[in-house]
Enzyme design. Structure first.
Site, PDB file in Angstrom:
ATOM      1  N   SER A  13      -5.104  56.161  -3.168  1.00 53.59           N
ATOM      2  CA  SER A  13      -4.308  56.044  -1.910  1.00 53.59           C
ATOM      3  C   SER A  13      -3.155  56.101  -1.018  1.00 53.59           C
ATOM      4  O   SER A  13      -2.792  56.283  -0.163  1.00 53.59           O
ATOM      5  CB  SER A  13      -4.880  54.870  -1.571  1.00 53.59           C
ATOM      6  OG  SER A  13      -4.076  53.541  -2.642  1.00 53.59           O
ATOM      7  N   ARG A  99      -0.141  56.881 -16.392  1.00 55.97           N
ATOM      8  CA  ARG A  99       0.653  57.649 -17.838  1.00 55.97           C
ATOM      9  C   ARG A  99       1.733  56.604 -18.631  1.00 55.97           C
ATOM     10  O   ARG A  99       2.868  56.562 -17.546  1.00 55.97           O
ATOM     11  CB  ARG A  99       0.273  58.532 -18.244  1.00 55.97           C
ATOM     12  CG  ARG A  99      -0.915  59.516 -18.214  1.00 55.97           C
ATOM     13  CD  ARG A  99      -1.544  59.176 -19.309  1.00 55.97           C
ATOM     14  NE  ARG A  99      -1.023  59.460 -20.793  1.00 55.97           N
ATOM     15  CZ  ARG A  99      -1.375  60.071 -21.911  1.00 55.97           C
ATOM     16  NH1 ARG A  99      -2.594  58.776 -22.372  1.00 55.97           N
ATOM     17  NH2 ARG A  99      -0.374  60.505 -22.685  1.00 55.97           N
ATOM     18  N   HIS A 117       4.866  49.993  -8.263  1.00 60.69           N
ATOM     19  CA  HIS A 117       4.327  49.309  -8.784  1.00 60.69           C
ATOM     20  C   HIS A 117       3.918  47.954  -8.611  1.00 60.69           C
ATOM     21  O   HIS A 117       4.429  47.668  -7.523  1.00 60.69           O
ATOM     22  CB  HIS A 117       6.001  48.687  -9.831  1.00 60.69           C
ATOM     23  CG  HIS A 117       5.285  48.199 -10.965  1.00 60.69           C
ATOM     24  ND1 HIS A 117       3.778  48.775 -12.365  1.00 60.69           N
ATOM     25  CD2 HIS A 117       5.052  46.381 -11.253  1.00 60.69           C
ATOM     26  CE1 HIS A 117       4.268  47.226 -12.804  1.00 60.69           C
ATOM     27  NE2 HIS A 117       4.545  46.295 -12.453  1.00 60.69           N
ATOM     28  N   GLU A 151      12.959  52.641 -19.817  1.00 62.50           N
ATOM     29  CA  GLU A 151      11.839  51.228 -19.756  1.00 62.50           C
ATOM     30  C   GLU A 151      11.358  51.010 -18.803  1.00 62.50           C
ATOM     31  O   GLU A 151      11.479  51.254 -17.541  1.00 62.50           O
ATOM     32  CB  GLU A 151      13.559  49.929 -19.455  1.00 62.50           C
ATOM     33  CG  GLU A 151      13.045  49.172 -20.062  1.00 62.50           C
ATOM     34  CD  GLU A 151      13.757  47.810 -19.914  1.00 62.50           C
ATOM     35  OE1 GLU A 151      15.057  48.366 -19.720  1.00 62.50           O
ATOM     36  OE2 GLU A 151      13.573  47.123 -20.593  1.00 62.50           O
ATOM     37  N   GLU A 182       2.154  48.376  -0.124  1.00 65.20           N
ATOM     38  CA  GLU A 182       1.903  49.426   0.022  1.00 65.20           C
ATOM     39  C   GLU A 182       2.216  51.420   0.477  1.00 65.20           C
ATOM     40  O   GLU A 182       2.844  51.906   0.385  1.00 65.20           O
ATOM     41  CB  GLU A 182       1.112  49.541  -2.047  1.00 65.20           C
ATOM     42  CG  GLU A 182       1.325  49.622  -2.725  1.00 65.20           C
ATOM     43  CD  GLU A 182       0.743  49.472  -3.988  1.00 65.20           C
ATOM     44  OE1 GLU A 182       0.250  50.641  -4.489  1.00 65.20           O
ATOM     45  OE2 GLU A 182       0.031  48.658  -4.203  1.00 65.20           O
TER      46      GLU A 182
HETATM   47  C1  GRF Z   1      -1.474  51.099  -6.819  1.00 64.23           C
HETATM   48  O1  GRF Z   1      -2.254  48.821  -7.043  1.00 64.23           O
HETATM   49  C2  GRF Z   1      -0.670  51.130  -7.000  1.00 64.23           C
HETATM   50  O2  GRF Z   1       0.413  50.053  -7.361  1.00 64.23           O
HETATM   51  C3  GRF Z   1      -0.532  51.638  -8.636  1.00 64.23           C
HETATM   52  O3  GRF Z   1      -1.766  52.927  -8.678  1.00 64.23           O
HETATM   53  C4  GRF Z   1      -2.747  51.614  -7.906  1.00 64.23           C
HETATM   54  C5  GRF Z   1      -3.859  52.806  -7.276  1.00 64.23           C
HETATM   55  O4  GRF Z   1      -3.067  53.123  -6.459  1.00 64.23           O
HETATM   56  N1  GRF Z   1       0.300  52.472  -8.787  1.00 64.23           N
HETATM   57  P1  GRF Z   1      -3.854  55.042  -5.804  1.00 64.23           P
HETATM   58  O5  GRF Z   1      -4.692  53.757  -4.719  1.00 64.23           O
HETATM   59  O6  GRF Z   1      -4.005  55.469  -7.312  1.00 64.23           O
HETATM   60  O7  GRF Z   1      -2.230  55.656  -5.297  1.00 64.23           O
END
Ligand code: GRF
Length: 201
Positions: A13, A99, A117, A151, A182
């Site tokens: 997404s 990953r 994040h 890190e 996001e």
């Molecule tokens: C989201 O919560 C994002 O913050 C994290 O992965 C989750 C799924 O993201 N990094 P998406 O829908 O695959 O972009």
């Protein structure tokens, strides 16, 4: 033309939000940058079909087919660099990419790799951030766009968005509220990065 490569593992997404922003805001004309490819470590990632529907080339580097992290990361780097005529994309965007990357990989792309994040870093690095925020009694939670360094979840912060934690929130209801932010935050932060680079020439 600068090439952006987006890495995903799932629904993508955030990738969709980025690709749509690039198209609607005409990043190629404004910043000389385009989304050149979407690469997933999981063959079944729903984001692959969503990327293809948006006209973006896709690839899969299936991490389960490699003996270890180093071998996977090397194959991933080869695939990433394949999508740039100069062999080095201008920006590597992790979007729901699940990953942990080896220090060698991070070093290869350091300075041009960003991640989003689902917490207000430095709070709650790692997994299960929404439940942890609820369990800690937070009244505010959110998302962070940051540069990727060796890190995990600790690179320099580029942008953040906050949301309230509401009474009765579950991890799912909170995650949905954060995800909506996001999708606004990530395209804005990447566009700002590209604008800085375009300005820098
Ligand atoms: C989201 O919560 C994002 O913050 C994290 O992965 C989750 C799924 O993201 N990094 P998406 O829908 O695959 O972009």
């Amino acid at each position: 033309m600068k090439n952006i490569v987006i890495l995903i593992s799932g629904g993508g997404s955030n990738m969709v939000a980025l690709v749509e922003a690039a198209q609607q805001q005409d990043w190629p004309a404004r910043f000389g940058a385009r989304v050149a490819a979407v690469i997933s470590n999981r063959p079944g990632a729903g984001g692959l079909e969503r990327a293809r529907a948006l006209g973006v080339p896709t690839a899969v580097v299936d991490h389960t087919t490699f003996a270890g992290r180093e071998a996977f990361d090397a194959a991933l780097a080869t695939e990433i660099d394949r999508h740039d005529p100069h062999g080095q994309p201008a920006l590597l965007v992790l979007a729901g990419f699940m990953r942990i990357l080896t220090p060698g990989f991070v070093q290869r792309y350091e300075g041009r790799m960003v991640n989003i994040h689902p917490s207000l870093l430095p709070a709650f690095p790692g997994l299960h951030t929404h439940q942890r925020a609820i369990d800690a009694g937070c009244t505010v939670h959110g998302a962070t766009v940051h540069r990727v360094t060796a890190e995990l979840d600790h690179g320099p912060i580029l942008a953040q968005a906050a949301v309230p934690v509401l009474p009765g929130d579950t991890a799912d209801t909170l995650a949905q509220r954060v995800l909506a932010q996001e999708h606004r935050l990530y395209p804005k932060a990447v566009a700002q990065l590209l604008a800085q680079r375009a300005g820098a020439g």
